[in-house]
Design an enzyme around this catalytic site. Structure first.
Site, PDB file in Angstrom:
ATOM      1  N   CYS A 164      36.208 -32.091 105.871  1.00 42.54           N
ATOM      2  CA  CYS A 164      36.336 -30.697 105.453  1.00 42.54           C
ATOM      3  C   CYS A 164      36.076 -29.747 106.623  1.00 42.54           C
ATOM      4  O   CYS A 164      35.648 -30.153 107.702  1.00 42.54           O
ATOM      5  CB  CYS A 164      35.384 -30.405 104.298  1.00 42.54           C
ATOM      6  N   ALA A 170      32.600 -29.748 107.980  1.00 38.37           N
ATOM      7  CA  ALA A 170      32.338 -30.914 108.844  1.00 38.37           C
ATOM      8  C   ALA A 170      32.824 -30.650 110.267  1.00 38.37           C
ATOM      9  O   ALA A 170      32.159 -31.002 111.243  1.00 38.37           O
ATOM     10  CB  ALA A 170      33.020 -32.156 108.274  1.00 38.37           C
ATOM     11  N   ARG A 223      27.465 -38.883 113.299  1.00 39.28           N
ATOM     12  CA  ARG A 223      28.631 -38.937 114.169  1.00 39.28           C
ATOM     13  C   ARG A 223      28.382 -39.675 115.480  1.00 39.28           C
ATOM     14  O   ARG A 223      29.269 -39.819 116.300  1.00 39.28           O
ATOM     15  CB  ARG A 223      29.130 -37.516 114.422  1.00 39.28           C
ATOM     16  N   HIS A 244      36.790 -26.494 113.536  1.00 41.34           N
ATOM     17  CA  HIS A 244      36.675 -26.421 114.996  1.00 41.34           C
ATOM     18  C   HIS A 244      36.945 -24.990 115.454  1.00 41.34           C
ATOM     19  O   HIS A 244      36.230 -24.437 116.276  1.00 41.34           O
ATOM     20  CB  HIS A 244      37.729 -27.307 115.692  1.00 41.34           C
TER      21      HIS A 244
END
Ligand code: CFM
Length: 546
Positions: free
Chosen positions: A66, A69, A100, A199
């Site tokens: 998503c 995230a 991660r 991002h």
């Protein structure tokens, strides 16, 4: 479903595409057909258009993550000395907490908040009456406990739905503290079609609130920024080792093993090197527009790509001392890597791989496989955009839809005091005329063979179908795919988290990768396994009517 490892040679690529689409209702099949393509691209021809960065069809089990995230986990997660507070229910914070494998070094100051999971832990009453007070209290508590340089606030889905003004709270707290940079992100999970939107939201805010803050000049020769390297499994450590050896000063990594001050000082660099262009290419553009820093694409995945990228940096600076040093480092490091490649190649040559990862690795990792003599027969991105498939040249043709319009594009202009020309227009022109490429990357399609199958936003069903039909020797994706693929008898390598391995970048990383893949594709263990339903495939049941 067969678990035999014999290759099915009778399948033509067009048949495979038909097989993947066969089970779908007509409307779904029509949509998916535009995201599944038989590659026709060659280096000389323009690659065919693929549909990418569009919403996943409801009901399909996507591999995507998503927007939250992408913002909190991917971009801001690897920075150790910023306190990252998730504003939302505890699950979002918990599942984005250290999952991660982005490594960090706590540094000489030891200021490292990565082991902590900060969350406002929203409850029902906060959803009903609003969560701003709770957020304010959480920021205050974090400040009192740690006195960090920065505090970031991440919005989860319910925050956007109830309308908490996270930016107003951040502004208020920043003004109150005076010595702590507090800013927030409207990165609700649903905000975009995937983590790619996250991002963009993260990078915009970092650029607006942080980059350029530290005006003190930085020491060092050949100053660069490394954009889009997240230090998964220690990749960034290996790249930094090589930079150091070459005498290149990496001022700021966005954002693997990074610190607040690295972002704040990034404007002092003389070149931006872009590793994962998907997650950050727009920052490279903004750094150029605002501060005058040119950018180039690099790739440190694969030994030959690493050597090529170092040479490109040397060529940019054009300094004999640096160029010689880079050549010396390559001459020292490469033979050892090539020896391992030659050894494993005797066993891996001709083996096949499939790769469905994120927005750049499905492309970058093909270099490592090529070095082992392995072929990528099918690949694709979870959330790549058309330029990641077709090359940067298609950006002006990409259709802006309602979802992409939802993500803010920030306008930047040259900074009156901080803009500085790094190279004169003549120098840039001379470099370009010698074949040097600024602001350029090729897509995945032209680098793949004709007839290979490229799939955007591959889903669980198609992944299993592809493996069943094409029987690759190795499948690369993430944790959600891992076990279902292994149950089909095919080895699976996680290219997000690297399972427990890495680094795979640079020269040492390439050696690690060759050895691990050699072991994986040489192992028959998965093909011996049968899941219970493969032995007794049908469960029978009857309706009882009364
Ligand atoms: Fe860039 Fe990444 Fe990737 Fe990415 Fe990612 Fe990742 Fe990835 Mo997982 S930033 S696009 S959002 S290289 S977390 S470090 S491995 S999907 S291919």
């Amino acid at each position: 479903m067969s678990t035999s490892k014999t290759k099915v040679v009778q399948w033509e690529p067009a048949d495979i595409k038909d097989e993947l689409l066969k089970k779908y209702p007509p409307k779904v099949a029509r949509k998916r057909a535009k995201q599944i393509m038989i590659n026709e691209a060659t280096e000389s021809e323009a690659p065919p258009e693929i549909v990418a960065n569009v919403r996943t069809i409801p009901g399909i089990i996507t591999m995507r993550g998503c927007t939250y995230a992408g913002c909190k986990g991917v971009i801001m997660g690897p920075t150790r000395d910023i306190v990252n507070i998730t504003h939302g229910p505890i699950g979002c914070g918990f599942y984005s907490w250290l999952t991660r494998r982005n490594q960090t070094s706590a540094g000489p100051d030891g200021e490292n908040y990565m082991p902590y999971c900060f969350s406002t832990d929203m409850q029902d009453q906060d959803i009903i009456f609003g969560g701003e007070k709770k957020l304010e209290a959480a920021i205050q508590e974090a400040y009192d406990l740690f006195h960090p340089k920065g505090i970031c606030i991440f919005s989860t889905c319910p925050v956007g739905l109830i309308g908490d003004d996270v930016h107003a709270v951040a502004r208020k707290m920043k003004a109150k503290f005076g010595d702590c940079n507090v800013f927030a992100f409207s990165c609700e999970g649903y905000k975009g079609v995937s983590q790619s939107a996250g991002h963009h939201i993260a990078n915009n805010q970092v650029f607006t609130h942080l980059v350029g803050e530290n005006t003190e000049p930085k020491e060092g020769e050949y100053k660069i920024n490394l954009l889009g390297e997240y230090n998964i499994g220690g990749d960034g450590f290996e790249i930094d080792r090589i930079f150091k050896k070459c005498g290149i000063t990496n001022l700021a990594t966005f954002s693997g093993n990074s610190t607040y001050d690295q972002f704040a000082s990034a404007q002092h660099a003389d070149l931006s090197c872009v590793m994962c262009h998907r997650s950050i290419n727009y920052v490279a553009d903004m750094l150029e527009t605002k501060y005058g820093i040119p950018w180039i694409k690099v790739n440190f995945i694969g030994a030959s790509s690493t050597a090529k990228s170092l040479r490109k940096i040397g060529e940019y600076f054009g300094d004999k001392k640096l160029i010689e040093k880079i050549e010396a480092v390559i001459a020292e490091e490469l033979p050892g890597v090539e020896a391992v490649a030659a050894d494993v190649r005797s066993r891996t040559e001709g083996k096949t791989a499939m790769m469905f990862v994120g927005g750049s690795r499905a492309h970058h990792y093909q270099d490592l496989f090529n070095e082992m003599g392995m072929k990528t027969i099918s690949a694709g991105y979870e959330f790549g955009h058309r330029d990641d498939y077709e090359g940067r040249a298609v950006i002006p043709d990409i259709k802006v839809d309602a979802d992409s319009r939802n993500i803010e594009e920030i306008e930047v202009k040259a900074d009156e005091t901080l803009y500085r020309e790094r190279k004169s227009p003549e120098e840039i022109k001379a470099l370009e005329e010698s074949g040097f490429k600024f602001k350029h990357y090729d897509g995945l399609n032209p680098d793949m063979d004709k007839g290979t199958i490229i799939v955007d936003d591959l889903n669980q069903y198609e992944a299993e179908k592809l493996v069943e039909l094409m029987k690759p020797d190795l499948f690369c994706a993430g944790i959600k795919e891992k076990y279902s693929i292994q149950k089909l008898g095919v080895p699976m390598k996680q290219l997000h988290s690297y399972d427990s391995g890495g680094p795979y970048a640079g020269f040492q990383g390439a050696i690690n990768f060759y050895k691990e893949i050699d072991r994986l594709v040489g192992s028959k263990v998965w093909s011996y396994m049968k899941a219970p339903w493969q032995e007794k495939p049908e469960l029978t049941a009857t309706f009882v009517w009364e």
